[in-house]
Design an enzyme around this catalytic site. Sequence first.
Site, short mmCIF file in Angstrom:
data_model
loop_
_atom_site.label_atom_id
_atom_site.label_comp_id
_atom_site.label_asym_id
_atom_site.label_seq_id
_atom_site.Cartn_x
_atom_site.Cartn_y
_atom_site.Cartn_z
N CYS A 178 5.11 -1.62 3.68
CA CYS A 178 4.67 -0.81 4.81
C CYS A 178 3.41 -0.10 4.37
CB CYS A 178 5.75 0.20 5.20
SG CYS A 178 5.23 1.29 6.54
N GLU A 215 0.89 -4.67 11.17
CA GLU A 215 0.84 -5.75 10.20
C GLU A 215 -0.28 -6.69 10.62
OE1 GLU A 215 2.08 -5.92 7.42
OE2 GLU A 215 3.90 -4.70 7.41
#
Length: 230
Positions: free
Chosen positions: A2, A103
């Site tokens: 992350c 992402e």
Amino acid sequence: MCGRYYLAENIRSLEERYHLTYTDLSYMPRYNIAPTQYAPVIIKDGTKQLKLFKWGLIPSWAKDLSIGTKMINARVETLLEKKSFRDAFYKRRCLVPASGFYEWEKIGNYKQPYEFHLSNHKIFSMAGLWDVWTNLKGEKIYSFTIITTEPNEYIRPYHHRMAVILHKEDEDRWLDGEIDNLNDLNGILKPYPSRFFEKQRVSEAVNSVRNDYPELIQAASVEEQIKWDI
């Protein structure tokens, strides 16, 4: 891993979501939270409290704070193998509130950004650890890391890791300092089910950590999408 997320909520929304007492912290919605920046976390010290900590864990025994840039994430599979994470797991667990995360899909030499969120658009909690480091002047820096696990099927095409997102009913269990056995918590440190996620392509503007505004979480313009698809 992350490496970028957002929290499009204000303090009062966080107080209501986590049943917190009033706080005078200053925080405005953030749309591009990056490592080394400060972000809200929920800790439990008698009661649940909202704090602003620096993203990138700096262990109390570290020689300097630069180590934090290498410790933005902690792999759930090796939590107890590294002293920096092991100590924090036993004594300093936290929740990291988020509205969504980013992402990138690699296409040739280009990385196309995507925004991911829960389909109900509600705040969710990533499992985290925190610590406090003191410099030579006696100043304290509080920091945190986000725990990651293997990705679910929805995230896998974009990254080989994802943050551990806790089900709401498991949040208090994660914060419970009386539970200090990782085996007792393994059941909640799993990939969040794919069926709860939605995603959309977003503007390349999110690539720069200097950009932080609401339009970042909106779908990319038609012009950008046409450019990508050519």
